[in-house]
Design a protein around this motif. Structure first.
Motif, PDB file in Angstrom:
ATOM      1  N   ALA A  72      35.336 -46.103  29.498  1.00 59.67           N
ATOM      2  CA  ALA A  72      34.089 -45.540  30.023  1.00 59.67           C
ATOM      3  C   ALA A  72      34.270 -45.068  31.459  1.00 59.67           C
ATOM      4  CB  ALA A  72      32.973 -46.580  29.939  1.00 59.67           C
ATOM      5  N   ALA A  73      35.032 -45.843  32.233  1.00 62.83           N
ATOM      6  CA  ALA A  73      35.279 -45.485  33.631  1.00 62.83           C
ATOM      7  C   ALA A  73      36.070 -44.184  33.740  1.00 62.83           C
ATOM      8  CB  ALA A  73      36.014 -46.620  34.347  1.00 62.83           C
ATOM      9  N   LYS A  74      37.034 -43.988  32.848  1.00 66.63           N
ATOM     10  CA  LYS A  74      37.835 -42.754  32.882  1.00 66.63           C
ATOM     11  C   LYS A  74      36.973 -41.531  32.607  1.00 66.63           C
ATOM     12  CE  LYS A  74      42.318 -44.754  31.682  1.00 66.63           C
ATOM     13  NZ  LYS A  74      43.348 -44.901  30.642  1.00 66.63           N
ATOM     14  N   VAL A  75      36.040 -41.682  31.671  1.00 62.83           N
ATOM     15  CA  VAL A  75      35.129 -40.582  31.349  1.00 62.83           C
ATOM     16  C   VAL A  75      34.186 -40.334  32.527  1.00 62.83           C
ATOM     17  CG1 VAL A  75      33.248 -39.859  29.830  1.00 62.83           C
ATOM     18  CG2 VAL A  75      35.247 -40.994  28.875  1.00 62.83           C
ATOM     19  N   ALA A  76      33.637 -41.424  33.098  1.00 62.80           N
ATOM     20  CA  ALA A  76      32.704 -41.317  34.223  1.00 62.80           C
ATOM     21  C   ALA A  76      33.380 -40.739  35.459  1.00 62.80           C
ATOM     22  CB  ALA A  76      32.118 -42.690  34.539  1.00 62.80           C
ATOM     23  N   LEU A  77      34.668 -41.044  35.631  1.00 65.67           N
ATOM     24  CA  LEU A  77      35.406 -40.581  36.809  1.00 65.67           C
ATOM     25  C   LEU A  77      35.385 -39.063  36.923  1.00 65.67           C
ATOM     26  CD1 LEU A  77      37.215 -41.152  39.245  1.00 65.67           C
ATOM     27  CD2 LEU A  77      39.172 -41.244  37.686  1.00 65.67           C
ATOM     28  N   MET A  78      35.553 -38.376  35.800  1.00 63.72           N
ATOM     29  CA  MET A  78      35.546 -36.908  35.813  1.00 63.72           C
ATOM     30  C   MET A  78      34.213 -36.376  36.336  1.00 63.72           C
ATOM     31  SD  MET A  78      37.606 -35.918  32.329  1.00 63.72           S
ATOM     32  CE  MET A  78      36.781 -37.049  31.227  1.00 63.72           C
ATOM     33  N   LYS A  79      33.110 -37.025  35.936  1.00 68.80           N
ATOM     34  CA  LYS A  79      31.785 -36.603  36.382  1.00 68.80           C
ATOM     35  C   LYS A  79      31.568 -36.964  37.851  1.00 68.80           C
ATOM     36  CE  LYS A  79      29.786 -37.188  31.776  1.00 68.80           C
ATOM     37  NZ  LYS A  79      28.842 -37.961  30.953  1.00 68.80           N
ATOM     38  N   LEU A  80      32.005 -38.177  38.232  1.00 69.20           N
ATOM     39  CA  LEU A  80      31.818 -38.642  39.609  1.00 69.20           C
ATOM     40  C   LEU A  80      32.514 -37.743  40.624  1.00 69.20           C
ATOM     41  CD1 LEU A  80      32.207 -42.534  39.353  1.00 69.20           C
ATOM     42  CD2 LEU A  80      30.156 -41.266  39.967  1.00 69.20           C
ATOM     43  N   LYS A  81      33.707 -37.276  40.284  1.00 74.27           N
ATOM     44  CA  LYS A  81      34.478 -36.458  41.216  1.00 74.27           C
ATOM     45  C   LYS A  81      33.737 -35.187  41.615  1.00 74.27           C
ATOM     46  CE  LYS A  81      39.206 -37.966  40.348  1.00 74.27           C
ATOM     47  NZ  LYS A  81      40.549 -37.614  39.882  1.00 74.27           N
ATOM     48  N   MET A  82      32.845 -34.710  40.746  1.00 75.33           N
ATOM     49  CA  MET A  82      32.127 -33.477  41.024  1.00 75.33           C
ATOM     50  C   MET A  82      30.935 -33.673  41.962  1.00 75.33           C
ATOM     51  SD  MET A  82      32.191 -31.419  37.399  1.00 75.33           S
ATOM     52  CE  MET A  82      31.617 -32.744  36.349  1.00 75.33           C
ATOM     53  N   ARG A  83      30.377 -34.905  42.002  1.00 74.56           N
ATOM     54  CA  ARG A  83      29.138 -35.071  42.768  1.00 74.56           C
ATOM     55  C   ARG A  83      29.116 -36.252  43.739  1.00 74.56           C
ATOM     56  NH1 ARG A  83      25.796 -38.505  39.662  1.00 74.56           N
ATOM     57  NH2 ARG A  83      26.775 -39.121  37.715  1.00 74.56           N
ATOM     58  N   ALA A  84      30.238 -36.974  43.863  1.00 73.38           N
ATOM     59  CA  ALA A  84      30.261 -38.151  44.728  1.00 73.38           C
ATOM     60  C   ALA A  84      30.291 -37.787  46.213  1.00 73.38           C
ATOM     61  CB  ALA A  84      31.471 -39.019  44.383  1.00 73.38           C
ATOM     62  N   ASN A  85      29.649 -38.632  47.028  1.00 75.87           N
ATOM     63  CA  ASN A  85      29.662 -38.485  48.483  1.00 75.87           C
ATOM     64  C   ASN A  85      30.693 -39.438  49.078  1.00 75.87           C
ATOM     65  OD1 ASN A  85      27.523 -36.611  48.608  1.00 75.87           O
ATOM     66  ND2 ASN A  85      26.036 -38.265  48.363  1.00 75.87           N
TER      67      ASN A  85
END
Length: 200
Positions: A72-85
């Motif tokens: 789940a973390a690997k999938v979430a990581l792709m999304k996080l990289k686009m919008r994380a501060n």
């Protein structure tokens, strides 16, 4: 007079003529047609091996849960990289991404953030608090201090530990792309209660 229906069968190694109503081997005494295995055979074997390995798994529920968390973390990581501060000056190779769940009563439930893997947990807390505009009196004598907690065990991470050590842990690690929780705890509180209530 019985009219036989025939059809041509192309097997790749040549063509064969077969009786239509005898198209299933069990229906007739004809010589067996050898049809070469398709390219899908290797894929089917791989799928079967995976299913067999899952069926025969004797790993504990905790290990299965950890595997699911990691995926789940690997999938979430792709999304996080686009919008994380975070600190934009940090090289990509040193960044660790988390969905940071904020203390109960905060305006927002969570925020995507990234930190340096070499930072101490204390510095991660200070940085996250500034990004989320949270009150942070960790350098003062106050009854409650802002703590970073593990999203599975609820453990309040020691302030002097380096973030990377928790990513590299063999048992119950933090995952790049996973969840962490910020909450105000008393000095004697070492675990966060009702972890699931933050993640719902």
């Amino acid at each position: 007079m019985v009219v036989q229906e025939y059809f041509a069968l192309n097997t790749g190694a040549g063509s064969h003529i077969a009786v239509l109503r005898h198209r299933h081997q069990s229906d007739h005494e004809c010589e067996e047609l050898e049809i070469p295995k398709s390219r899908m055979a290797a894929t089917q074997k791989l799928v079967k091996d995976i299913i067999d390995s899952k069926t025969g798994e004797t790993a504990s529920k905790r290990r299965k849960g950890a595997k699911n968390s990691e995926t789940a973390a690997k999938v979430a990581l792709m999304k996080l990289k686009m919008r994380a501060n975070g600190d934009k000056s940090l090289p990509q190779t040193e960044r660790i991404y988390f969905q940071v769940f904020l203390p109960k009563g905060s305006k927002e439930k969570s925020k995507p953030m990234f930190f340096c893997q070499q930072w101490s947990i204390g510095r991660v807390i200070d940085f996250a608090a500034s990004l989320a505009s949270l009150k942070n009196d960790n350098n003062k004598l106050t009854p409650k201090k802002l703590r970073l907690c593990h999203s599975t065990s609820g453990e309040a991470l020691p302030l002097d530990h380096i973030l990377q050590t928790w990513i590299a842990k063999a048992d119950c690690p933090l995952y790049n792309g996973g969840n962490i929780i910020l909450e105000y705890l008393n000095d004697e509180e070492h675990f966060l209660k009702n972890v699931d209530s933050y993640l719902e």
